[in-house]
Design a protein around this motif. Structure first.
Motif, PDB file in Angstrom:
ATOM      1  N   ILE A 178     -16.866  -1.732  -2.527  1.00  8.70           N
ATOM      2  CA  ILE A 178     -15.545  -1.111  -2.470  1.00  8.70           C
ATOM      3  C   ILE A 178     -14.520  -2.049  -3.090  1.00  8.70           C
ATOM      4  CG2 ILE A 178     -13.758  -0.189  -0.931  1.00  8.70           C
ATOM      5  CD1 ILE A 178     -16.022   0.277   1.149  1.00  8.70           C
ATOM      6  N   LEU A 179     -13.693  -1.510  -3.983  1.00  6.88           N
ATOM      7  CA  LEU A 179     -12.585  -2.269  -4.559  1.00  6.88           C
ATOM      8  C   LEU A 179     -11.285  -1.691  -4.029  1.00  6.88           C
ATOM      9  CD1 LEU A 179     -11.237  -4.274  -6.508  1.00  6.88           C
ATOM     10  CD2 LEU A 179     -11.437  -2.513  -8.303  1.00  6.88           C
ATOM     11  N   ILE A 180     -10.474  -2.538  -3.417  1.00  5.91           N
ATOM     12  CA  ILE A 180      -9.186  -2.123  -2.886  1.00  5.91           C
ATOM     13  C   ILE A 180      -8.090  -2.750  -3.733  1.00  5.91           C
ATOM     14  CG2 ILE A 180      -7.625  -2.236  -0.909  1.00  5.91           C
ATOM     15  CD1 ILE A 180     -10.110  -2.221   0.890  1.00  5.91           C
ATOM     16  N   LEU A 181      -7.275  -1.908  -4.319  1.00 14.85           N
ATOM     17  CA  LEU A 181      -6.142  -2.386  -5.103  1.00 14.85           C
ATOM     18  C   LEU A 181      -4.976  -2.564  -4.145  1.00 14.85           C
ATOM     19  CD1 LEU A 181      -6.465   0.024  -8.176  1.00 14.85           C
ATOM     20  CD2 LEU A 181      -7.576  -2.184  -7.785  1.00 14.85           C
ATOM     21  N   GLY A 182      -4.715  -3.803  -3.789  1.00 17.31           N
ATOM     22  CA  GLY A 182      -3.741  -4.135  -2.749  1.00 17.31           C
ATOM     23  C   GLY A 182      -4.457  -4.987  -1.719  1.00 17.31           C
ATOM     24  N   GLY A 183      -4.510  -4.508  -0.492  1.00 21.48           N
ATOM     25  CA  GLY A 183      -5.325  -5.178   0.525  1.00 21.48           C
ATOM     26  C   GLY A 183      -4.573  -6.066   1.486  1.00 21.48           C
ATOM     27  N   SER A 184      -3.266  -6.325   1.221  1.00 26.92           N
ATOM     28  CA  SER A 184      -2.520  -7.177   2.148  1.00 26.92           C
ATOM     29  C   SER A 184      -1.308  -6.466   2.742  1.00 26.92           C
ATOM     30  CB  SER A 184      -2.065  -8.463   1.448  1.00 26.92           C
ATOM     31  OG  SER A 184      -1.195  -8.170   0.367  1.00 26.92           O
ATOM     32  N   GLY A 185      -1.144  -5.192   2.405  1.00 24.03           N
ATOM     33  CA  GLY A 185      -0.045  -4.416   2.974  1.00 24.03           C
ATOM     34  C   GLY A 185      -0.416  -3.896   4.359  1.00 24.03           C
ATOM     35  N   ILE A 186       0.560  -3.339   5.062  1.00 24.71           N
ATOM     36  CA  ILE A 186       0.314  -2.877   6.425  1.00 24.71           C
ATOM     37  C   ILE A 186      -0.771  -1.816   6.483  1.00 24.71           C
ATOM     38  CG2 ILE A 186       2.288  -1.303   6.186  1.00 24.71           C
ATOM     39  CD1 ILE A 186       0.894  -2.728   9.473  1.00 24.71           C
ATOM     40  N   TYR A 237     -14.063  -5.937  -2.261  1.00 24.59           N
ATOM     41  CA  TYR A 237     -13.272  -6.723  -3.203  1.00 24.59           C
ATOM     42  C   TYR A 237     -11.827  -6.255  -3.089  1.00 24.59           C
ATOM     43  CZ  TYR A 237     -17.816  -7.646  -5.464  1.00 24.59           C
ATOM     44  OH  TYR A 237     -19.114  -8.004  -5.727  1.00 24.59           O
ATOM     45  N   THR A 238     -10.885  -7.170  -3.202  1.00 23.40           N
ATOM     46  CA  THR A 238      -9.481  -6.770  -3.251  1.00 23.40           C
ATOM     47  C   THR A 238      -8.829  -7.401  -4.467  1.00 23.40           C
ATOM     48  OG1 THR A 238      -8.704  -8.625  -1.885  1.00 23.40           O
ATOM     49  CG2 THR A 238      -9.262  -6.583  -0.748  1.00 23.40           C
ATOM     50  N   LEU A 264      -7.539  -8.050 -17.111  1.00 25.34           N
ATOM     51  CA  LEU A 264      -7.769  -7.433 -15.804  1.00 25.34           C
ATOM     52  C   LEU A 264      -9.162  -6.822 -15.719  1.00 25.34           C
ATOM     53  CD1 LEU A 264      -4.267  -5.766 -15.375  1.00 25.34           C
ATOM     54  CD2 LEU A 264      -5.240  -7.492 -13.846  1.00 25.34           C
ATOM     55  N   ARG A 265      -9.589  -6.153 -16.778  1.00 34.82           N
ATOM     56  CA  ARG A 265     -10.911  -5.534 -16.786  1.00 34.82           C
ATOM     57  C   ARG A 265     -12.008  -6.595 -16.625  1.00 34.82           C
ATOM     58  NH1 ARG A 265     -10.339  -2.973 -21.249  1.00 34.82           N
ATOM     59  NH2 ARG A 265      -9.345  -1.148 -20.315  1.00 34.82           N
ATOM     60  N   GLU A 266     -11.819  -7.713 -17.273  1.00 36.19           N
ATOM     61  CA  GLU A 266     -12.802  -8.801 -17.168  1.00 36.19           C
ATOM     62  C   GLU A 266     -12.870  -9.348 -15.745  1.00 36.19           C
ATOM     63  OE1 GLU A 266     -13.647 -13.254 -19.056  1.00 36.19           O
ATOM     64  OE2 GLU A 266     -12.235 -11.896 -20.047  1.00 36.19           O
ATOM     65  N   LYS A 267     -11.727  -9.501 -15.105  1.00 37.21           N
ATOM     66  CA  LYS A 267     -11.692 -10.009 -13.729  1.00 37.21           C
ATOM     67  C   LYS A 267     -12.324  -9.012 -12.760  1.00 37.21           C
ATOM     68  CE  LYS A 267      -7.547 -12.935 -14.002  1.00 37.21           C
ATOM     69  NZ  LYS A 267      -6.193 -13.178 -13.453  1.00 37.21           N
ATOM     70  N   ILE A 268     -11.995  -7.733 -12.922  1.00 39.54           N
ATOM     71  CA  ILE A 268     -12.454  -6.708 -11.983  1.00 39.54           C
ATOM     72  C   ILE A 268     -13.966  -6.507 -12.050  1.00 39.54           C
ATOM     73  CG2 ILE A 268     -12.369  -4.219 -11.505  1.00 39.54           C
ATOM     74  CD1 ILE A 268      -9.382  -4.331 -12.329  1.00 39.54           C
ATOM     75  N   PHE A 269     -14.524  -6.580 -13.248  1.00 35.61           N
ATOM     76  CA  PHE A 269     -15.957  -6.300 -13.403  1.00 35.61           C
ATOM     77  C   PHE A 269     -16.773  -7.567 -13.687  1.00 35.61           C
ATOM     78  CE2 PHE A 269     -13.719  -2.345 -14.557  1.00 35.61           C
ATOM     79  CZ  PHE A 269     -14.282  -1.497 -13.610  1.00 35.61           C
TER      80      PHE A 269
END
Length: 372
Positions: free
Chosen positions: A3-11, A28-29, A58-63
């Motif tokens: 699972i990839l979460i875009l964010g992850g530190s919000g409420i 992954y966040t 960004l694509r390189e980091k994510i994958f």
């Protein structure tokens, strides 16, 4: 699941991230890493700035570690351009894409309407809500397994639900503890539906890789309804103080607190009630409603009171509220006490509290709003 979460530190995303981890998933966040005390140490952190770094970087980091994800949950898109860029970067390398929209996108026909997913959307009274609607419209044209989620007002240990409140939310608690009047909109009579983030996370989790959720939209809210005045009263009881309000009508709100006007007339100053039948059918049972409002608010109050880094005061807001209380209900107030008060805090307070400087600041703000 991966699972990839875009964010992850919000409420909202924090408790959902914890839920995914507790269920044994690899999570992954993608996060800038600025709020590390809210990032679960078990996650695989992809430190990146989704808005400003080049797409190829960004694509390189994510994958970098895996070629694709089972589920991607987007807590970070607020306008269509955000969503377009994100989907371009992800390039279809996932099974399910979940977009976190908002129930404020609904365009209510009347105050008594109980909202369902078939209710009209496109709330033009608040830019935030309308942009979420536009994101949904863009997503519906994409040939992917999307799922649209519309939370309403959510709260948890580090968020206090309230219609008129600054970013430094401890300010509200400090005003209550100091027996200062709290600004309410139309006596706080609007009905609100508040959902604890733990309950939201449990329901959302059961939509992951759920084929009944593909190409569908759901709101996830609790079944608990109360007025904002009742929320305020509970907060007062938890802090052992008596309620003390200063109520504004629409015209007074637009005059004295224009920064809150859109969110009140387009959302939190109106009745918001929901029918959760659709999401209940998708997960096979009723939505989770395990945290009572009083218990949830106590959890929030305790967290703020027990963590000094949460005890920040917005002195501009404090001064603004005292100015309004003196103007509307003739209630006199003094600056809030704080163990970490700086000289500029006193200046900010006085700028908003006293008539001449207050008038100049408001005139400048009005001029800026007219130029938009």
């Amino acid at each position: 699941m991966n699972i990839l979460i875009l964010g992850g530190s919000g409420i909202l995303s924090t408790d959902f991230t914890k839920m995914c981890l507790d269920k044994g998933n690899v999570v992954y966040t993608l996060n800038r890493g600025n709020r590390t005390h809210f990032i679960d140490p078990r996650v695989k952190l992809i430190k990146a700035d989704l808005r400003n770094e080049p797409e190829n970087v960004l694509r390189e980091k994510i994958f970098k570690e895996i070629p694709s994800y089972d589920v991607i949950v987007d807590f970070l898109s607020f306008i269509p351009d955000h969503l377009k860029r994100t989907l371009s970067i992800l390039n279809g390398q996932f099974i399910q894409f979940i977009f976190i929209s908002s129930s404020t996108a609904y365009r209510k026909k009347c105050e008594d309407e109980i909202l369902t997913e078939q209710s009209e959307i496109g709330n033009e009274k608040w830019d935030y809500a309308y942009n979420k609607y536009l994101c949904e419209e863009f997503l519906k044209k994409c040939s992917i397994n999307y799922t649209i989620i519309r939370p309403y007002v959510t709260y948890g240990k580090n968020r206090i639900p309230f219609p008129i409140i600054p970013g430094d939310q401890y300010t509200l608690l400090a005003r209550i503890m100091a027996n200062k009047p709290v600004i309410m909109f139309e006596q706080g009579d609007a009905i609100c539906t508040l959902t604890h983030t733990e309950d939201f996370a449990k329901t959302l989790y059961e939509l992951l890789l759920n084929e009944k959720a593909y190409k569908e939209a759901f709101h996830i809210t609790s079944t608990s309804e109360q007025t904002w005045l009742e929320v305020y009263t509970i907060l007062c009881e938890l802090l052992n103080r008596k309620p003390k309000i200063c109520s504004l009508d629409r015209a007074e709100t637009e005059k004295y607190m224009p920064e809150f006007y859109e969110i009140l007339v387009g959302d939190k100053g109106t009745n918001m009630r929901f029918d959760n039948t659709k999401v209940s059918n998708a997960i096979g049972h009723s939505v989770y409603n395990t945290v009572s409002l009083r218990d949830g608010l106590k959890q929030s109050v305790d967290f703020f009171m027990n963590n000094s880094y949460m005890q920040k005061i917005d002195y501009k807001f404090d001064g603004e509220c005292d100015y309004i209380a003196a103007k509307i209900s003739k209630q006199k107030c003094c600056i809030l006490e704080s163990p970490v008060r700086r000289n500029k805090d006193v200046l900010y307070y006085h700028i908003m509290r006293f008539p001449l400087t207050n008038y100049l600041v408001r005139a400048k703000r009005a001029k800026k709003m007219d130029s938009k």
